[in-house]
Design an enzyme around this catalytic site. Structure first.
Site, PDB file in Angstrom:
ATOM      1  N   ASN A   9       4.201  -3.629  53.802  1.00 28.77           N
ATOM      2  CA  ASN A   9       4.988  -3.073  52.699  1.00 28.77           C
ATOM      3  C   ASN A   9       5.192  -1.596  53.001  1.00 28.77           C
ATOM      4  OD1 ASN A   9       6.022  -2.085  50.327  1.00 28.77           O
ATOM      5  ND2 ASN A   9       4.180  -2.481  49.095  1.00 28.77           N
ATOM      6  N   LYS A  11       6.870   0.524  51.323  1.00 32.19           N
ATOM      7  CA  LYS A  11       7.000   1.358  50.116  1.00 32.19           C
ATOM      8  C   LYS A  11       8.173   2.335  50.300  1.00 32.19           C
ATOM      9  CE  LYS A  11       2.141   0.556  49.257  1.00 32.19           C
ATOM     10  NZ  LYS A  11       0.888   1.007  48.687  1.00 32.19           N
ATOM     11  N   HIS A  93       4.306  -5.428  42.200  1.00 29.75           N
ATOM     12  CA  HIS A  93       3.366  -4.504  42.852  1.00 29.75           C
ATOM     13  C   HIS A  93       2.788  -3.557  41.798  1.00 29.75           C
ATOM     14  CE1 HIS A  93       1.650  -1.452  45.426  1.00 29.75           C
ATOM     15  NE2 HIS A  93       1.704  -2.341  46.402  1.00 29.75           N
ATOM     16  N   GLU A  95       2.162  -0.528  41.840  1.00 21.75           N
ATOM     17  CA  GLU A  95       2.864   0.761  41.704  1.00 21.75           C
ATOM     18  C   GLU A  95       4.069   0.623  40.784  1.00 21.75           C
ATOM     19  OE1 GLU A  95       3.189   1.474  45.912  1.00 21.75           O
ATOM     20  OE2 GLU A  95       1.020   1.815  45.986  1.00 21.75           O
ATOM     21  N   GLU A 163      -4.321  -7.293  45.094  1.00 25.21           N
ATOM     22  CA  GLU A 163      -4.438  -5.906  45.538  1.00 25.21           C
ATOM     23  C   GLU A 163      -5.143  -5.086  44.457  1.00 25.21           C
ATOM     24  OE1 GLU A 163      -1.231  -4.823  48.615  1.00 25.21           O
ATOM     25  OE2 GLU A 163      -0.268  -4.676  46.675  1.00 25.21           O
ATOM     26  N   GLY A 169      -4.388   2.530  49.388  1.00 21.93           N
ATOM     27  CA  GLY A 169      -4.198   3.873  49.944  1.00 21.93           C
ATOM     28  C   GLY A 169      -5.412   4.770  49.844  1.00 21.93           C
ATOM     29  N   SER A 208      -5.940  -0.989  51.686  1.00 25.95           N
ATOM     30  CA  SER A 208      -6.659  -0.347  52.789  1.00 25.95           C
ATOM     31  C   SER A 208      -7.027  -1.302  53.930  1.00 25.95           C
ATOM     32  CB  SER A 208      -7.890   0.394  52.262  1.00 25.95           C
ATOM     33  OG  SER A 208      -7.478   1.451  51.390  1.00 25.95           O
ATOM     34  N   GLY A 229      -0.088  -1.744  53.481  1.00 31.65           N
ATOM     35  CA  GLY A 229       0.792  -0.612  53.217  1.00 31.65           C
ATOM     36  C   GLY A 229       0.817   0.348  54.396  1.00 31.65           C
TER      37      GLY A 229
END
Ligand code: 13P
Length: 251
Positions: A9, A11, A93, A95, A163, A169, A208, A229
């Site tokens: 992904n 992003k 997601h 986010e 996730e 991250g 991660s 990611g």
């Protein structure tokens, strides 16, 4: 047996120049013992599809609007994604759930729109650190699943990505035992919701994932792939992850 799926992904990262990384990833994916996919920014979809579409890497989007067309400035529909050559999309997601305030009902409508227009779907769920610390991780995740699972959910076109928000991250990951426990709980909830179809549905872990930890995470119970990611942005970092399934003991 479920074939593993390793998806990247990107992003809000990547330029036309960065598509050279996609070439490197596609080359490595040819020999990989897993399916490989990349969810790219909308600006890169068409170029990426022209470069590697229909090859070893599935090219997809990171979000989709539930409507087919109309007055939704800045949004992109499943029909438009198909038109650009995308074969799948992420939905839900964390986010987007946080930044755009997407609800379970929104996520479900997006997944159903994607399916209607022939896109495969990776549906994301995951708890925050506060929810985990309060002992509510499993309830939150299975609740999101129940609320956002699309009508007619089937393994052929739908995967679930777990996730944990606090692992995204941050360089922190849950223990392998915690991942296996959550994936077991997701599988059990899916059995309740879709019956035996649950056995074939792929459950990805995200947060991660790196070349160093991929093998042990991918070997955990009920883990059928990874959603990556940061480490999916370059071939140098992503290729070791897509090569990890080949190193796992045959189960
Ligand atoms: P990182 O691999 O950068 O932690 O991101 C995970 C993720 O959010 C993938 O969708």
């Amino acid at each position: 047996m479920r074939r593993k799926l390793v998806a990247g992904n990107w992003k809000m990262n990547g330029s036309l120049e960065a598509l050279a990384e996609v070439d490197g990833i596609a080359a490595a994916a040819k020999g990989a013992n897993c399916d490989v996919a990349l969810a790219l920014p909308a600006t890169l979809l068409l170029s990426a599809v022209e470069r590697v579409g229909g090859s070893s890497v599935a090219i997809g989007a990171q979000d989709v609007h539930p409507a087919e067309k109309g007055a939704h400035t800045g949004c992109i529909s499943a029909v438009m994604l198909k038109d650009a050559g995308a074969s799948f999309t992420l939905v839900g997601h964390s986010e987007r759930r946080a930044d755009q305030g997407e609800t379970d009902a929104d996520v479900r409508a997006k997944a159903e729109a994607a399916r209607r227009h022939g896109l495969a779907v990776i549906l994301c769920v995951g708890e925050t650190l506060a929810e985990r610390d309060a002992g509510r991780a499993e309830a939150v995740v299975t609740g999101q699943l129940e609320g956002s699972l699309p009508e007619g959910a089937a393994a052929e076109w739908l995967s679930i990505a777990y996730e944990p928000v606090w692992a995204i991250g941050t360089g922190r990951t849950p223990t392998v035992a915690d991942v296996a426990a959550m994936h077991g709980a997701i599988r059990a909830k899916l059995r309740e919701l879709v019956g035996t179809e649950a056995e074939a549905m792929r459950l990805l872990y995200g947060g991660s994932v790196t070349g160093e930890n991929a093998a042990e995470l991918l070997d955990a119970g009920d883990v059928d792939g990874a959603l990556v990611g940061g480490a999916s942005l370059t071939a140098v970092k992503f290729v070791p992850i897509i090569e990890a399934p080949a190193r796992l003991p045959v189960s």
